[in-house]
Design an enzyme around this catalytic site. Structure first.
Site, PDB file in Angstrom:
ATOM      1  N   ASN A   9       1.151  -1.083  -0.315  1.00  0.00           N
ATOM      2  CA  ASN A   9      -0.169   0.029   0.047  1.00  0.00           C
ATOM      3  C   ASN A   9       1.383   1.315  -0.479  1.00  0.00           C
ATOM      4  O   ASN A   9       1.476   1.749   0.518  1.00  0.00           O
ATOM      5  CB  ASN A   9      -1.290   0.032   0.954  1.00  0.00           C
ATOM      6  CG  ASN A   9      -1.889   1.291   0.909  1.00  0.00           C
ATOM      7  OD1 ASN A   9      -1.949   1.890   0.588  1.00  0.00           O
ATOM      8  ND2 ASN A   9      -2.599   1.470   2.431  1.00  0.00           N
ATOM      9  N   TRP A  10       1.393   2.205  -1.311  1.00  0.00           N
ATOM     10  CA  TRP A  10       2.124   2.929  -1.326  1.00  0.00           C
ATOM     11  C   TRP A  10       1.218   4.949  -0.918  1.00  0.00           C
ATOM     12  O   TRP A  10       2.354   5.365  -0.468  1.00  0.00           O
ATOM     13  CB  TRP A  10       2.176   3.408  -2.302  1.00  0.00           C
ATOM     14  CG  TRP A  10       3.080   2.167  -3.355  1.00  0.00           C
ATOM     15  CD1 TRP A  10       3.517   1.097  -2.708  1.00  0.00           C
ATOM     16  CD2 TRP A  10       3.628   2.199  -4.758  1.00  0.00           C
ATOM     17  NE1 TRP A  10       3.996   0.669  -3.965  1.00  0.00           N
ATOM     18  CE2 TRP A  10       4.487   0.963  -5.032  1.00  0.00           C
ATOM     19  CE3 TRP A  10       3.631   3.535  -6.229  1.00  0.00           C
ATOM     20  CZ2 TRP A  10       4.974   1.065  -6.807  1.00  0.00           C
ATOM     21  CZ3 TRP A  10       3.995   2.782  -7.507  1.00  0.00           C
ATOM     22  CH2 TRP A  10       5.032   1.975  -7.332  1.00  0.00           C
ATOM     23  N   LYS A  11       0.319   4.591   0.300  1.00  0.00           N
ATOM     24  CA  LYS A  11      -0.437   5.578   0.003  1.00  0.00           C
ATOM     25  C   LYS A  11      -0.691   7.042  -0.360  1.00  0.00           C
ATOM     26  O   LYS A  11      -0.188   6.070  -1.835  1.00  0.00           O
ATOM     27  CB  LYS A  11       0.045   5.454   1.714  1.00  0.00           C
ATOM     28  CG  LYS A  11      -0.135   4.069   2.737  1.00  0.00           C
ATOM     29  CD  LYS A  11      -0.211   4.476   3.860  1.00  0.00           C
ATOM     30  CE  LYS A  11      -0.352   3.160   4.766  1.00  0.00           C
ATOM     31  NZ  LYS A  11       0.135   2.640   6.184  1.00  0.00           N
ATOM     32  N   HIS A  97      -9.527   1.232   4.885  1.00  0.00           N
ATOM     33  CA  HIS A  97      -7.862   1.365   5.204  1.00  0.00           C
ATOM     34  C   HIS A  97      -8.873   2.797   6.179  1.00  0.00           C
ATOM     35  O   HIS A  97      -9.741   3.177   6.514  1.00  0.00           O
ATOM     36  CB  HIS A  97      -7.100   2.287   4.700  1.00  0.00           C
ATOM     37  CG  HIS A  97      -5.915   2.067   5.342  1.00  0.00           C
ATOM     38  ND1 HIS A  97      -5.588   2.746   6.222  1.00  0.00           N
ATOM     39  CD2 HIS A  97      -4.772   0.873   4.522  1.00  0.00           C
ATOM     40  CE1 HIS A  97      -4.233   2.734   6.070  1.00  0.00           C
ATOM     41  NE2 HIS A  97      -3.770   1.515   5.764  1.00  0.00           N
ATOM     42  N   GLU A  99      -6.917   5.071   7.845  1.00  0.00           N
ATOM     43  CA  GLU A  99      -6.752   6.210   7.052  1.00  0.00           C
ATOM     44  C   GLU A  99      -8.060   6.939   6.756  1.00  0.00           C
ATOM     45  O   GLU A  99      -8.158   7.976   6.822  1.00  0.00           O
ATOM     46  CB  GLU A  99      -5.422   6.440   6.395  1.00  0.00           C
ATOM     47  CG  GLU A  99      -4.564   6.622   7.354  1.00  0.00           C
ATOM     48  CD  GLU A  99      -3.250   5.380   6.435  1.00  0.00           C
ATOM     49  OE1 GLU A  99      -3.108   5.855   5.488  1.00  0.00           O
ATOM     50  OE2 GLU A  99      -2.151   4.445   7.239  1.00  0.00           O
ATOM     51  N   GLU A 169      -5.458  -4.663  10.433  1.00  0.00           N
ATOM     52  CA  GLU A 169      -4.780  -3.524  10.543  1.00  0.00           C
ATOM     53  C   GLU A 169      -4.987  -2.950  12.267  1.00  0.00           C
ATOM     54  O   GLU A 169      -5.594  -2.272  11.975  1.00  0.00           O
ATOM     55  CB  GLU A 169      -4.294  -2.941   9.223  1.00  0.00           C
ATOM     56  CG  GLU A 169      -4.117  -2.753   8.052  1.00  0.00           C
ATOM     57  CD  GLU A 169      -3.023  -2.056   7.278  1.00  0.00           C
ATOM     58  OE1 GLU A 169      -2.205  -2.740   6.655  1.00  0.00           O
ATOM     59  OE2 GLU A 169      -4.325  -1.521   6.922  1.00  0.00           O
ATOM     60  N   GLY A 175       1.990   2.156  11.159  1.00  0.00           N
ATOM     61  CA  GLY A 175       3.377   3.376  10.699  1.00  0.00           C
ATOM     62  C   GLY A 175       4.085   3.734  12.259  1.00  0.00           C
ATOM     63  O   GLY A 175       4.617   4.884  12.207  1.00  0.00           O
ATOM     64  N   SER A 215       3.282  -2.086  10.539  1.00  0.00           N
ATOM     65  CA  SER A 215       4.781  -2.468  10.385  1.00  0.00           C
ATOM     66  C   SER A 215       5.355  -3.772  10.126  1.00  0.00           C
ATOM     67  O   SER A 215       6.263  -3.844  11.143  1.00  0.00           O
ATOM     68  CB  SER A 215       4.861  -1.925  11.760  1.00  0.00           C
ATOM     69  OG  SER A 215       4.871  -0.646  12.070  1.00  0.00           O
ATOM     70  N   GLY A 236       2.707  -1.432   4.647  1.00  0.00           N
ATOM     71  CA  GLY A 236       2.766   0.557   3.708  1.00  0.00           C
ATOM     72  C   GLY A 236       4.465   0.498   4.041  1.00  0.00           C
ATOM     73  O   GLY A 236       5.237   0.417   3.220  1.00  0.00           O
ATOM     74  N   GLY A 237       5.236   1.031   4.682  1.00  0.00           N
ATOM     75  CA  GLY A 237       6.219   1.846   4.899  1.00  0.00           C
ATOM     76  C   GLY A 237       7.835   0.880   4.372  1.00  0.00           C
ATOM     77  O   GLY A 237       7.851   1.732   2.793  1.00  0.00           O
TER      78      GLY A 237
HETATM   79  P1  13P Z   1       2.655   0.272   7.406  1.00  0.00           P
HETATM   80  O1  13P Z   1       3.467  -1.407   7.118  1.00  0.00           O
HETATM   81  O2  13P Z   1       3.949   1.505   7.425  1.00  0.00           O
HETATM   82  O3  13P Z   1       2.840   0.279   9.223  1.00  0.00           O
HETATM   83  O4  13P Z   1       1.482   1.120   7.231  1.00  0.00           O
HETATM   84  C1  13P Z   1       0.364  -0.408   7.318  1.00  0.00           C
HETATM   85  C2  13P Z   1      -0.542   0.202   6.370  1.00  0.00           C
HETATM   86  O5  13P Z   1      -1.500   0.879   6.707  1.00  0.00           O
HETATM   87  C3  13P Z   1      -0.949  -0.931   5.444  1.00  0.00           C
HETATM   88  O6  13P Z   1      -2.170  -0.478   4.723  1.00  0.00           O
END
Ligand code: 13P
Length: 253
Positions: A9-11, A97, A99, A169, A175, A215, A236-237
Site C-alpha cells: 500500500n503505497w498510500k 483502510h 486512514e 490492521e 506506521g 509495521s 505500508g512503509g
Molecule cells: P505500515 O506498514 O507503514 O505500518 O502501514 C501499514 C498499512 O497501513 C498498510 O495498509
C-alpha cells in the site's frame, strides 16, 4: 490452499517516476510466485495503468486501487468509481483502510456500499479492519473488529464473500514500528476465521485470505506469515523500499 498475498500500500507516496522505478527494481528480482501466491500493488489512481503495464507478464503480480467512491456514477467531482477502475482492467481495490475511516469518516455502512460496487464490477475488495489502541487496551478488540465485518460484509452471499480478501490492521501498529506480536496477529486472525465460519460455514471461512498489516518489515514478515491463519501482509512503509518488499514477497508461505 487459500491465496498467500504480499500487498503493497503505497498510500500517498512517490512520484510517478519513483513508482515506476520501484516496480522495475522489484520485478528485476524475478521472484516466481506459485498459483497460491500473489503480489499486489495498491498505487495512487494516476499510476494504475503504469503499474498494470509494468506488472503484465509477471504471473500473479497485480495492481490495485487504494479506494473507490460509494456511488455508481454522477456529479461527484474528484471521485473515482469502481466501474472506472474496472475499465482500466484493475481487479483489486483496498476498501476501508483505517486512514480512510479516520480522515474521511468512512462508516461501516459506506464501506458496505463500496464493497457492493466493487463486487458488481468484478473487483476484489481488500477489506481492512482493525481496532484503535484504546480498544486494544480495554481488551475488547474482538468484538470491535467483529462489528466492522458484520456491518460491512455479512450481508454478502457465501459466493460473494469468497471474492473478498480481509486485511487485519490494528491501528496502533500502523506506521508506528510497533508490530503486533505473532501471537496477537494469529489470535485475531483465528478469531476472524471463527466468526466467518459461524456465519458462512468452515469450508468457506477456510478459503478466505486474511492478511496482517501494521509495521510489517523485511525482518518480521517471515515469522508473521508463518502463523497458520496469517495469509500474508498489507504493507505500508516497507513496501516503498525495493529490497524490503522483495524480502517480504519471499516470506510468503
Ligand atoms: P505500515 O506498514 O507503514 O505500518 O502501514 C501499514 C498499512 O497501513 C498498510 O495498509
Amino acid at each position: 490452499m487459500r491465496k498467500q498475498i504480499a500487498a503493497a500500500n503505497w498510500k500517498m507516496n512517490l512520484t510517478y517516476q519513483q513508482g515506476e522505478q520501484l516496480l522495475d527494481d522489484i520485478l528485476r528480482a524475478e521472484i516466481t510466485l506459485s498459483d497460491d501466491q500473489q503480489a499486489i500493488f495498491a498505487v495512487p489512481f494516476p499510476y494504475l495503468l503504469m503499474a498494470k503495464n509494468e506488472l503484465t507478464g509477471s504471473k500473479n503480480y497485480f495492481a490495485s486501487a487504494q479506494n473507490c467512491y460509494n456511488k455508481k456514477a454522477g456529479a461527484f467531482t474528484g471521485e473515482v468509481s469502481a466501474e472506472m477502475i474496472q475499465s482500466l482492467g484493475i481487479n483489486y481495490c483496498v476498501i476501508g483502510h483505517s486512514e480512510r475511516r479516520e480522515y474521511f469518516n468512512e462508516s461501516n455502512q459506506v464501506l458496505a456500499e463500496k464493497v457492493n460496487l466493487c463486487l458488481d464490477n468484478k473487483i476484489t475488495p481488500i477489506f481492512c479492519c482493525g481496532e484503535p489502541l484504546q480498544v486494544r487496551e480495554a481488551g475488547t478488540q474482538n468484538s470491535f473488529v467483529e462489528v466492522q465485518l458484520r456491518e460491512s460484509l455479512f450481508h454478502l452471499s457465501a459466493e460473494q464473500l469468497q471474492q473478498i480478501v480481509i486485511a487485519y490492521e490494528p491501528i496502533w501498529a500502523i506506521g508506528t514500528g510497533k508490530t503486533a506480536t505473532t501471537e496477537q496477529a494469529q489470535e485475531m486472525h483465528a478469531y476472524l476465521r471463527t466468526i466467518l465460519a459461524d456465519q458462512y460455514g468452515k469450508d468457506i471461512a477456510d478459503t478466505i485470505s486474511i492478511l496482517y498489516g501494521g509495521s510489517v518489515k523485511a525482518n518480521n514478515a517471515n515469522e508473521l506469515f508463518g502463523s497458520p491463519d496469517v495469509d500474508g501482509g498489507l504493507v505500508g512503509g516497507a513496501s516503498l523500499i525495493a529490497a524490503d518488499f522483495i524480502q517480504i514477497i519471499k516470506s510468503l508461505k
